[in-house]
Design an enzyme around this catalytic site. Sequence first.
Site, PDB file in Angstrom:
ATOM      1  N   GLU A  42     102.972  27.190 -34.404  1.00  0.00           N
ATOM      2  CA  GLU A  42     101.661  27.041 -33.760  1.00  0.00           C
ATOM      3  C   GLU A  42     100.731  26.144 -34.571  1.00  0.00           C
ATOM      4  OE1 GLU A  42      99.628  30.640 -32.551  1.00  0.00           O
ATOM      5  OE2 GLU A  42      97.812  29.527 -31.997  1.00  0.00           O
ATOM      6  N   SER A  52      97.361  37.951 -28.196  1.00  0.00           N
ATOM      7  CA  SER A  52      96.235  37.191 -27.636  1.00  0.00           C
ATOM      8  C   SER A  52      95.574  37.979 -26.511  1.00  0.00           C
ATOM      9  CB  SER A  52      96.721  35.832 -27.112  1.00  0.00           C
ATOM     10  OG  SER A  52      97.818  35.998 -26.227  1.00  0.00           O
ATOM     11  N   ASP A 107     104.539  41.251 -29.194  1.00  0.00           N
ATOM     12  CA  ASP A 107     103.964  41.034 -30.526  1.00  0.00           C
ATOM     13  C   ASP A 107     103.779  42.343 -31.287  1.00  0.00           C
ATOM     14  OD1 ASP A 107     103.598  38.369 -31.147  1.00  0.00           O
ATOM     15  OD2 ASP A 107     101.613  38.239 -30.217  1.00  0.00           O
ATOM     16  N   GLU A 118     104.043  37.553 -37.192  1.00  0.00           N
ATOM     17  CA  GLU A 118     103.492  36.362 -37.845  1.00  0.00           C
ATOM     18  C   GLU A 118     103.806  36.386 -39.338  1.00  0.00           C
ATOM     19  OE1 GLU A 118      99.314  35.848 -36.972  1.00  0.00           O
ATOM     20  OE2 GLU A 118      99.639  36.075 -34.816  1.00  0.00           O
ATOM     21  N   LYS A 170     107.891  39.988 -31.909  1.00  0.00           N
ATOM     22  CA  LYS A 170     107.450  38.797 -32.662  1.00  0.00           C
ATOM     23  C   LYS A 170     106.523  39.261 -33.779  1.00  0.00           C
ATOM     24  CE  LYS A 170     104.355  35.606 -30.998  1.00  0.00           C
ATOM     25  NZ  LYS A 170     103.233  35.704 -31.954  1.00  0.00           N
TER      26      LYS A 170
HETATM   27  O1  KIV Z   1      99.587  36.064 -29.009  1.00  0.00           O
HETATM   28  C1  KIV Z   1     100.028  35.067 -28.425  1.00  0.00           C
HETATM   29  O2  KIV Z   1      99.799  34.852 -27.230  1.00  0.00           O
HETATM   30  C2  KIV Z   1     100.837  34.129 -29.207  1.00  0.00           C
HETATM   31  C3  KIV Z   1     101.179  32.828 -28.566  1.00  0.00           C
HETATM   32  C4  KIV Z   1      99.981  31.996 -28.455  1.00  0.00           C
HETATM   33  C5  KIV Z   1     102.290  32.140 -29.264  1.00  0.00           C
HETATM   34  O3  KIV Z   1     101.199  34.421 -30.301  1.00  0.00           O
END
Ligand code: KIV
Length: 287
Positions: free
Chosen positions: A195, A58, A96, A128, A126
């Site tokens: 989410e 994000s 991420d 997706e 993390k």
């Molecule tokens: O990229 C991010 O900040 C996220 C969160 C909103 C869970 O994946």
Amino acid sequence: MSARRPIPIEGGGTLKPVTVSKIRAAKGKEPLVCLTAYTTPIAQALDQSCDLLLVGDSLGMVVYGLESTIPVTLEMMIAHGAAVSRGAKHALVVVDLPFGSYQESPAQAFRSAARILAETGCDAVKLEGGAVMAETIEFLTARGVPVLAHIGLQPQSVNALGGYAARGKQAAEAEAIVADARAVADAGAFAVVVEGVVAPLAARITSTIRVPTIGIGASAECDGQILVTDDMMGMTFGHVPKFVRRYADVGAAVKAAAEAYAEDVRARRFPAEEHLYGATGPKIAAG
Ligand code: KIV
């Protein structure tokens, strides 16, 4: 790099750093407190209140003003991941995997995750995706990479999904999301971000899988909650999503400070006497 040793806290005592096992063991217990962080000072400010800090992609939208998370690169994630790891001594730091750095194959995902772990000092990555990512999650976890999964609304798939609307309103879609949750948990994810799904579905997923769910726009029944810190502290301008509660108005405070500074500079009230260095050294000859 996040130091994995007890941290002395103000007023005495120590705080134990959060580990992946501790997050996993929080299933059904006190809710996990999670926020995003992109920089060292924000990580330092959030660290002691949080169990988990996510360097979310994000940041592409929040920090760089991009339209979506799609253009975020591995290099951007590594730079911000390292900054956050330097500031976090207590919370688990998760970074991420950006779009395009893991979807091609488990081997590609491992190469990207290995760079992130080695170059940032973070604790986990993390990614997706639900059932389609199960093989990759299994491949990574078997090779020493802890994985936080992310199901439901997946911002990296915005082009395929056609927007950011809540998921799971239709029975078939809800069943597919439950299947995703089962698949990523069975594949070895230590927790699952859920989410933008309808609340009863998030509650059902939470009672179905054995690892913690971390909700965002999901349900208070999840095992933890996460928000984008800039949303939570009022530092994003424009549309505020329904699921955000604002705990501060930092954006308004920054605007007010800038206005006060501008007035002082224009009126020659700043700098004042106390901000100037005195002439205690060798005399400086005039022009
Ligand atoms: O990229 C991010 O900040 C996220 C969160 C909103 C869970 O994946």
